[in-house]
Design a protein around this motif. Sequence first.
Motif, PDB file in Angstrom:
ATOM      1  N   ALA A  50       0.833  -1.208   0.000  1.00  0.00           N
ATOM      2  CA  ALA A  50       0.000   0.000   0.000  1.00  0.00           C
ATOM      3  C   ALA A  50       0.870   1.262   0.000  1.00  0.00           C
ATOM      4  CB  ALA A  50      -0.928  -0.006   1.220  1.00  0.00           C
ATOM      5  N   ILE A  51       1.967   1.239   0.763  1.00  0.00           N
ATOM      6  CA  ILE A  51       2.882   2.388   0.784  1.00  0.00           C
ATOM      7  C   ILE A  51       3.499   2.598  -0.600  1.00  0.00           C
ATOM      8  CG2 ILE A  51       5.056   3.257   1.745  1.00  0.00           C
ATOM      9  CD1 ILE A  51       4.355   1.807   4.346  1.00  0.00           C
ATOM     10  N   ALA A  52       3.941   1.506  -1.217  1.00  0.00           N
ATOM     11  CA  ALA A  52       4.555   1.614  -2.542  1.00  0.00           C
ATOM     12  C   ALA A  52       3.556   2.104  -3.589  1.00  0.00           C
ATOM     13  CB  ALA A  52       5.135   0.256  -2.955  1.00  0.00           C
ATOM     14  N   LEU A  53       2.334   1.590  -3.551  1.00  0.00           N
ATOM     15  CA  LEU A  53       1.316   2.013  -4.515  1.00  0.00           C
ATOM     16  C   LEU A  53       0.959   3.484  -4.338  1.00  0.00           C
ATOM     17  CD1 LEU A  53      -1.130  -1.044  -4.627  1.00  0.00           C
ATOM     18  CD2 LEU A  53       0.433  -0.272  -6.423  1.00  0.00           C
ATOM     19  N   GLY A 312      10.962   6.257   6.387  1.00  0.00           N
ATOM     20  CA  GLY A 312      11.461   7.252   5.442  1.00  0.00           C
ATOM     21  C   GLY A 312      10.788   7.130   4.090  1.00  0.00           C
ATOM     22  N   TYR A 313      10.540   5.902   3.642  1.00  0.00           N
ATOM     23  CA  TYR A 313       9.834   5.707   2.378  1.00  0.00           C
ATOM     24  C   TYR A 313       8.432   6.311   2.422  1.00  0.00           C
ATOM     25  CZ  TYR A 313      13.398   2.224   1.063  1.00  0.00           C
ATOM     26  OH  TYR A 313      14.573   1.593   0.747  1.00  0.00           O
ATOM     27  N   VAL A 314       7.821   6.284   3.590  1.00  0.00           N
ATOM     28  CA  VAL A 314       6.468   6.843   3.720  1.00  0.00           C
ATOM     29  C   VAL A 314       6.440   8.306   3.299  1.00  0.00           C
ATOM     30  CG1 VAL A 314       4.682   7.473   5.410  1.00  0.00           C
ATOM     31  CG2 VAL A 314       5.714   5.199   5.476  1.00  0.00           C
ATOM     32  N   ASN A 315       7.547   9.016   3.510  1.00  0.00           N
ATOM     33  CA  ASN A 315       7.607  10.414   3.110  1.00  0.00           C
ATOM     34  C   ASN A 315       7.403  10.586   1.612  1.00  0.00           C
ATOM     35  OD1 ASN A 315       9.804  13.098   2.726  1.00  0.00           O
ATOM     36  ND2 ASN A 315       8.049  13.184   4.090  1.00  0.00           N
TER      37      ASN A 315
END
Length: 369
Positions: A50-53, A312-315
């Motif tokens: 979901a984060i990546a999408l 950090g990726y969530v940013n």
Amino acid sequence: MRIVVISSGFSTEDILNHTLSHSEANCNCSSSSRVLEEVGRWFLASALIAIALAAVLGNLLVIISIAYFKKLQTPTNAFLLSLAVSDFLVGVLVMPFSLVRTVDSWQFGDIFCKVHSILDVTLCTTSIYNLSCIAFDRYFTVCDPLRYNYRMSTSRVAKLLFLCWTLPLLVSCVPVVLDLHVKGIEKHLKEVGPNICILVVNIPYAVVASMLCFYIPAAVMLAAYGKLFSVARKQARQIDTVENQVNGRIFCPLRARQRFTMKKERKAAKTLSIIMGIFLVCWLPFFVVNITDPFMGYSTSPVVLEVFLWLGYVNSSMNPFLYAFFNKSFRQAFVIILGCKMIGRQFQNSDLSGDTSRQAQTELGLFSR
């Protein structure tokens, strides 16, 4: 070895039944734990997907909007476009492989592990640099509007964008390719097990890279947004004072205008707090660990490193919402795109936000240029 059998009054059949019952119980416990482990793994994978999408689709929407609508093709939005491209590439080129490593283990070999590490550091740092450029742009929008076109000319914007992409590439590529980041810690690398792709760095690289990739850009953002809010608040109060003095000669002081000014100040403070708050929450934990772990003998758990890295990726997933969804022009563009109304040039050339300059003044130049 001598085996001693002690009789305890139990028959052989009782002993066998007791042993079998214990074996069945252990088997059932193992099966239950495996099921729980698989459920947890699938739940973790779903959350990371979901984060990546969100990073891919949200940033793709920003890219399409700027590419399609001419009204959005401004020097200011060039930084937003660069930010969206870097975050989009994080979602496409970095997150999927990190997801496999987090949920299972690294399956792509040592060579691609280096490539993945270079892409990870380069694209995430480029995203942070773009955020700093956006802070600079908004600072000049409010603090020096008369010389904004000179300070943020097309050539200067191009130079800043060039630095946003080349400097992170140099910081990540040169040391990793030449193995400068592991000089002096070769013994520790032998302790890293197989199928693990972790960028282990020595103390000099950890300090220099952390300063260049995060701490200096974060300090720039804090200084720019702090000064921006201070100046914008001062300008709003000066305008309100002048208008009240002029109106006071004929009418009573306009309380409604005062309330409107205070509302603008609260909105600016809230907006800037959200921007810096989310940015620091997402990246500060990782870079604190990144710069302190080599001094602590690399004792940080790999699980902690993975959690902070994904934070950090969530940013990259949040940036489209923070820097585009707060902008009225982008919101209107998104509605048109998602509504499949991109038919005819009237939409491509339409004025998405009405009077852009007046809107910039109304919202203190934070999100509406």
